[in-house]
Design a protein around this motif. Structure first.
Motif, PDB file in Angstrom:
ATOM      1  N   SER A 152     -12.948  11.121 -27.965  1.00 15.22           N
ATOM      2  CA  SER A 152     -12.392  11.293 -29.320  1.00 15.22           C
ATOM      3  C   SER A 152     -11.633  12.597 -29.498  1.00 15.22           C
ATOM      4  CB  SER A 152     -13.518  11.217 -30.360  1.00 15.22           C
ATOM      5  OG  SER A 152     -14.272  10.043 -30.219  1.00 15.22           O
ATOM      6  N   GLY A 217     -12.152   5.861 -30.068  1.00 12.98           N
ATOM      7  CA  GLY A 217     -12.451   4.804 -31.016  1.00 12.98           C
ATOM      8  C   GLY A 217     -11.185   4.207 -31.612  1.00 12.98           C
ATOM      9  N   GLN A 218     -11.150   2.906 -31.705  1.00 17.08           N
ATOM     10  CA  GLN A 218      -9.940   2.234 -32.184  1.00 17.08           C
ATOM     11  C   GLN A 218      -9.651   2.512 -33.651  1.00 17.08           C
ATOM     12  OE1 GLN A 218     -11.347  -1.620 -31.062  1.00 17.08           O
ATOM     13  NE2 GLN A 218     -10.184  -1.674 -29.148  1.00 17.08           N
ATOM     14  N   GLN A 219     -10.673   2.857 -34.416  1.00 22.08           N
ATOM     15  CA  GLN A 219     -10.490   3.159 -35.829  1.00 22.08           C
ATOM     16  C   GLN A 219     -10.458   4.663 -36.110  1.00 22.08           C
ATOM     17  OE1 GLN A 219     -13.054   0.747 -34.909  1.00 22.08           O
ATOM     18  NE2 GLN A 219     -11.393  -0.735 -35.046  1.00 22.08           N
ATOM     19  N   ASP A 220     -10.450   5.472 -35.073  1.00 22.80           N
ATOM     20  CA  ASP A 220     -10.423   6.927 -35.229  1.00 22.80           C
ATOM     21  C   ASP A 220      -9.041   7.356 -35.707  1.00 22.80           C
ATOM     22  OD1 ASP A 220     -10.475   9.771 -34.830  1.00 22.80           O
ATOM     23  OD2 ASP A 220     -12.035   9.502 -33.320  1.00 22.80           O
ATOM     24  N   TYR A 223      -6.497   8.533 -33.157  1.00 29.82           N
ATOM     25  CA  TYR A 223      -6.084   7.586 -32.115  1.00 29.82           C
ATOM     26  C   TYR A 223      -4.686   7.888 -31.555  1.00 29.82           C
ATOM     27  CZ  TYR A 223      -5.529   3.036 -29.795  1.00 29.82           C
ATOM     28  OH  TYR A 223      -5.330   2.043 -28.883  1.00 29.82           O
ATOM     29  N   MET A 227      -3.383   8.325 -27.512  1.00 28.26           N
ATOM     30  CA  MET A 227      -2.290   7.590 -26.894  1.00 28.26           C
ATOM     31  C   MET A 227      -1.288   8.534 -26.219  1.00 28.26           C
ATOM     32  SD  MET A 227      -2.966   4.405 -27.205  1.00 28.26           S
ATOM     33  CE  MET A 227      -4.636   5.019 -26.865  1.00 28.26           C
ATOM     34  N   HIS A 246     -10.709   4.347 -21.799  1.00 30.60           N
ATOM     35  CA  HIS A 246     -11.522   3.312 -22.408  1.00 30.60           C
ATOM     36  C   HIS A 246     -11.435   3.439 -23.920  1.00 30.60           C
ATOM     37  CE1 HIS A 246     -13.583   2.541 -18.530  1.00 30.60           C
ATOM     38  NE2 HIS A 246     -13.430   3.840 -18.371  1.00 30.60           N
ATOM     39  N   GLU A 247     -11.548   2.330 -24.597  1.00 27.70           N
ATOM     40  CA  GLU A 247     -11.633   2.381 -26.047  1.00 27.70           C
ATOM     41  C   GLU A 247     -12.526   1.256 -26.538  1.00 27.70           C
ATOM     42  OE1 GLU A 247      -7.874   0.036 -27.914  1.00 27.70           O
ATOM     43  OE2 GLU A 247      -7.352   1.964 -26.965  1.00 27.70           O
ATOM     44  N   SER A 249     -14.545  -0.251 -30.534  1.00 32.03           N
ATOM     45  CA  SER A 249     -14.623  -0.160 -31.983  1.00 32.03           C
ATOM     46  C   SER A 249     -15.381   1.103 -32.382  1.00 32.03           C
ATOM     47  CB  SER A 249     -15.324  -1.389 -32.554  1.00 32.03           C
ATOM     48  OG  SER A 249     -15.403  -1.320 -33.967  1.00 32.03           O
ATOM     49  N   LYS A 251     -15.151   4.852 -35.295  1.00 34.64           N
ATOM     50  CA  LYS A 251     -14.419   5.958 -35.899  1.00 34.64           C
ATOM     51  C   LYS A 251     -14.836   7.259 -35.214  1.00 34.64           C
ATOM     52  CE  LYS A 251     -13.941   3.668 -40.385  1.00 34.64           C
ATOM     53  NZ  LYS A 251     -14.156   3.767 -41.857  1.00 34.64           N
TER      54      LYS A 251
END
Length: 272
Positions: A152, A217-220, A223, A227, A246-247, A249, A251
């Motif tokens: 994160s 986390g995909q909802q962080d 994000y 990337m 890795h990712e 679900s 936050k």
């Protein structure tokens, strides 16, 4: 496992500071498997595990099942406290980078004679600010760390503008100034603080490379930073860092970090 809390005076920081340490033990409580044996002559691997901006040295043990995850591993886990320093030699504050890379390893070796000083047995990782700190320290000291884990990661120049709202007078502007000497860290692009530049420079000049493990986390809200870091690592020919991303679900919260520190530990040689 033995959980130790250590307080001592740091000459580099000029003040008292603390550590949390997890040490392997042969026997454990009901439902917990210990290590097969711990000998006086052991040369034990160590994971330097770093906290985030609003945390301290106790948070990994308090908010995750870390102690249970490493119960059967021949592994020392050392968790230092660095306040909001970003693990840097601060522009207006203590020299936390020097503390982490010079003073702390020497102090811990004296405290824990079984601790290995070998590169192949030293790993560094962390969450949020600690993930950035692990990358910063690990890539600048490739001769000392064989693995880097960042979970994160978000607060790194020059990528904060990808997620922060730059509100004049916001607290983080003052904190950034304490660390870097500027409020808007995105102006540090191309300087020694540029994390993407550090990745590219290390790939070009290092003689040996740490394995890099990255989870987000995909909802962080951070994000987009992940990337940009991912794209930079994956653009390097031959993948010298053996970079893996890795990712899942989640936050910016402890449920995600609890899940992914367990997953990361499974990749270490001591888990085999």
């Amino acid at each position: 496992m033995a959980l130790l809390h250590v307080n001592f005076f740091s000459n580099v920081l000029g003040m008292d500071t603390g550590l949390s340490i997890i040490m392997p033990e042969e026997k454990q409580e009901i439902g917990q498997i210990g290590v097969e044996s711990v000998k006086q002559t052991d040369d034990l691997p160590v994971l330097w595990l770093l906290h985030g901006r609003s945390n301290d040295e106790t948070m990994w043990a308090r908010k995750t099942s870390l102690e249970r995850y490493v119960g059967s591993m021949r592994l020392i886990v050392i968790m230092p406290s660095v306040s909001y320093s970003r693990y840097m030699n601060m522009a207006y504050g203590p020299r936390y980078y020097d503390y982490m890379t010079r003073e702390l390893p020497v102090f811990c070796k004296k405290l824990l004679p079984k601790l290995s000083m070998k590169r192949e047995k030293n790993y560094i990782g962390g969450l949020s600010m600690g993930g950035a700190g692990a990358m910063w320290i690990g890539l600048k000291n490739t001769d000392r760390y064989s693995r880097v884990c960042m979970l994160s990661t978000g607060g790194v120049p020059p990528l904060e503008g990808l997620w922060r709202k730059k509100t004049p007078g916001a607290m983080y502007l003052s904190l950034n100034n304490d660390v870097y000497g500027v409020e808007d860290v995105d102006t540090l692009e191309g300087t020694e603080y540029d994390i993407l530049k550090l990745i590219r420079d290390t790939a070009r000049t290092a003689r040996e490379y740490p394995k890099v493990y990255h989870a987000m986390g995909q909802q962080d809200i951070r994000y987009p930073v992940a990337m940009a870091i991912k794209e930079t690592f994956e653009s390097i020919p031959g993948n010298p860092f053996e970079y893996e991303y890795h990712e899942g679900s989640g936050k910016h919260e402890w449920g995600f970090w609890d899940t992914w520190i367990e997953e990361y530990l499974k990749t270490l040689p001591e888990a085999e």
